[in-house]
Design a protein around this motif. Structure first.
Motif, PDB file in Angstrom:
ATOM      1  N   ALA A  75     -25.600 -45.782 -16.665  1.00  0.00           N
ATOM      2  CA  ALA A  75     -26.954 -45.795 -16.119  1.00  0.00           C
ATOM      3  C   ALA A  75     -27.473 -47.231 -16.124  1.00  0.00           C
ATOM      4  O   ALA A  75     -27.102 -48.026 -16.978  1.00  0.00           O
ATOM      5  CB  ALA A  75     -27.854 -44.921 -16.975  1.00  0.00           C
ATOM      6  N   THR A  76     -28.327 -47.546 -15.152  1.00  0.00           N
ATOM      7  CA  THR A  76     -28.906 -48.888 -15.086  1.00  0.00           C
ATOM      8  C   THR A  76     -30.375 -48.815 -15.493  1.00  0.00           C
ATOM      9  O   THR A  76     -31.047 -47.812 -15.232  1.00  0.00           O
ATOM     10  CB  THR A  76     -28.799 -49.468 -13.664  1.00  0.00           C
ATOM     11  N   PRO A  77     -30.894 -49.863 -16.125  1.00  0.00           N
ATOM     12  CA  PRO A  77     -32.308 -49.851 -16.528  1.00  0.00           C
ATOM     13  C   PRO A  77     -33.219 -49.680 -15.310  1.00  0.00           C
ATOM     14  O   PRO A  77     -32.925 -50.188 -14.225  1.00  0.00           O
ATOM     15  CB  PRO A  77     -32.519 -51.226 -17.157  1.00  0.00           C
ATOM     16  N   ALA A  78     -34.321 -48.976 -15.496  1.00  0.00           N
ATOM     17  CA  ALA A  78     -35.266 -48.749 -14.404  1.00  0.00           C
ATOM     18  C   ALA A  78     -35.876 -50.068 -13.942  1.00  0.00           C
ATOM     19  O   ALA A  78     -36.069 -50.284 -12.752  1.00  0.00           O
ATOM     20  CB  ALA A  78     -36.359 -47.788 -14.852  1.00  0.00           C
ATOM     21  N   VAL A  79     -36.189 -50.951 -14.865  1.00  0.00           N
ATOM     22  CA  VAL A  79     -36.673 -52.302 -14.573  1.00  0.00           C
ATOM     23  C   VAL A  79     -35.970 -53.248 -15.533  1.00  0.00           C
ATOM     24  O   VAL A  79     -35.421 -52.826 -16.546  1.00  0.00           O
ATOM     25  CB  VAL A  79     -38.216 -52.435 -14.724  1.00  0.00           C
ATOM     26  N   ALA A  80     -36.001 -54.528 -15.229  1.00  0.00           N
ATOM     27  CA  ALA A  80     -35.374 -55.513 -16.111  1.00  0.00           C
ATOM     28  C   ALA A  80     -35.948 -55.381 -17.520  1.00  0.00           C
ATOM     29  O   ALA A  80     -37.156 -55.220 -17.700  1.00  0.00           O
ATOM     30  CB  ALA A  80     -35.620 -56.916 -15.567  1.00  0.00           C
ATOM     31  N   ALA A  81     -35.099 -55.413 -18.495  1.00  0.00           N
ATOM     32  CA  ALA A  81     -35.453 -55.343 -19.918  1.00  0.00           C
ATOM     33  C   ALA A  81     -36.041 -54.000 -20.345  1.00  0.00           C
ATOM     34  O   ALA A  81     -36.646 -53.905 -21.405  1.00  0.00           O
ATOM     35  CB  ALA A  81     -36.405 -56.485 -20.298  1.00  0.00           C
TER      36      ALA A  81
ATOM     37  N   GLY B 206     -38.680 -45.629  -4.148  1.00  0.00           N
ATOM     38  CA  GLY B 206     -39.515 -46.812  -3.963  1.00  0.00           C
ATOM     39  C   GLY B 206     -39.250 -47.747  -5.125  1.00  0.00           C
ATOM     40  O   GLY B 206     -38.510 -47.409  -6.047  1.00  0.00           O
ATOM     41  N   PRO B 207     -39.855 -48.915  -5.111  1.00  0.00           N
ATOM     42  CA  PRO B 207     -39.619 -49.847  -6.215  1.00  0.00           C
ATOM     43  C   PRO B 207     -40.231 -49.323  -7.516  1.00  0.00           C
ATOM     44  O   PRO B 207     -41.310 -48.731  -7.491  1.00  0.00           O
ATOM     45  CB  PRO B 207     -40.294 -51.141  -5.759  1.00  0.00           C
ATOM     46  N   PRO B 208     -39.561 -49.524  -8.640  1.00  0.00           N
ATOM     47  CA  PRO B 208     -40.131 -49.119  -9.930  1.00  0.00           C
ATOM     48  C   PRO B 208     -41.394 -49.934 -10.207  1.00  0.00           C
ATOM     49  O   PRO B 208     -41.512 -51.082  -9.776  1.00  0.00           O
ATOM     50  CB  PRO B 208     -39.039 -49.468 -10.942  1.00  0.00           C
ATOM     51  N   LEU B 209     -42.317 -49.331 -10.914  1.00  0.00           N
ATOM     52  CA  LEU B 209     -43.542 -50.016 -11.298  1.00  0.00           C
ATOM     53  C   LEU B 209     -43.494 -50.301 -12.784  1.00  0.00           C
ATOM     54  O   LEU B 209     -43.187 -49.409 -13.574  1.00  0.00           O
ATOM     55  CB  LEU B 209     -44.764 -49.151 -10.976  1.00  0.00           C
ATOM     56  N   ALA B 210     -43.785 -51.527 -13.166  1.00  0.00           N
ATOM     57  CA  ALA B 210     -43.820 -51.902 -14.576  1.00  0.00           C
ATOM     58  C   ALA B 210     -45.251 -52.284 -14.927  1.00  0.00           C
ATOM     59  O   ALA B 210     -45.971 -52.861 -14.111  1.00  0.00           O
ATOM     60  CB  ALA B 210     -42.874 -53.064 -14.840  1.00  0.00           C
ATOM     61  N   ALA B 211     -45.681 -51.946 -16.139  1.00  0.00           N
ATOM     62  CA  ALA B 211     -47.027 -52.256 -16.593  1.00  0.00           C
ATOM     63  C   ALA B 211     -47.026 -52.373 -18.108  1.00  0.00           C
ATOM     64  O   ALA B 211     -46.074 -51.967 -18.768  1.00  0.00           O
ATOM     65  CB  ALA B 211     -47.993 -51.177 -16.147  1.00  0.00           C
TER      66      ALA B 211
END
Length: 162
Positions: free
Chosen positions: A56-62, A77-82
């Motif tokens: 599996a790959t991370p949803a977002v970096a780190a 769509g692009p993952p959202l990070a917050a």
């Protein structure tokens, strides 16, 4: 205005009443032929999804290991990070050919590996939802998986905790 509110309340009440399954009368059950048949009839079959072999790959970096995109999934769509009160986190939606039970099993295994305990679980029709949290650091994960147009649509939200 009052009339439209009353009409809306009436429609909502009728919709909720239409979903009430307590009023349904269950069909009488046939007596099982043997005690072994009675035991197997009362025990639902265990669901054991096929283990995922792909990485599996991370949803977002780190992103933490528990917040990985299901192997072979297609992002919607692009993952959202917050970053919020429970630390860095995010949301990602995707589709996969895996069934909802397999998706939930994948994330349950990852959450338990990260020291999380289940806080919510839901099965409604073929849709599945799962939530877990690490009480020590506040890390959490929520997954909703439901069939959609021949595939499984998934929404994954997570927070790394403090």
């Amino acid at each position: 205005m009052k009339c439209s509110l009353a009409g809306g309340a009436l429609l909502l009440t009728l919709a909720i009443a239409g979903c009430d399954r307590r009023s349904e009368t269950p069909a009488p059950a046939e007596a099982p032929a043997s005690p072994a048949a009675a035991e197997s009839a009362s025990t639902p079959p265990a669901v054991s999804p096929t283990p995922v072999a792909e990485p599996a790959t991370p949803a977002v970096a780190a992103a933490p290991a528990f917040a990985a995109v299901y192997p072979g999934a297609e992002l919607a769509g692009p993952p959202l990070a917050a970053t919020g009160p429970a630390g860095p986190g995010g949301v990602v939606t995707f589709t996969t050919d895996a069934d909802p039970d397999a998706v939930i099993a994948f994330y349950r295994e990852r959450a338990e590996g990260a020291g999380m305990a289940i806080i919510s679980s839901m099965n409604q029709g073929e849709a599945r939802a799962y939530g877990a949290q690490n009480q020590a650091n506040g890390a959490n994960i929520n997954v909703v998986a439901a069939p959609s147009e021949g595939r499984t649509s998934v929404q994954l939200t997570w927070s790394e905790g403090q």
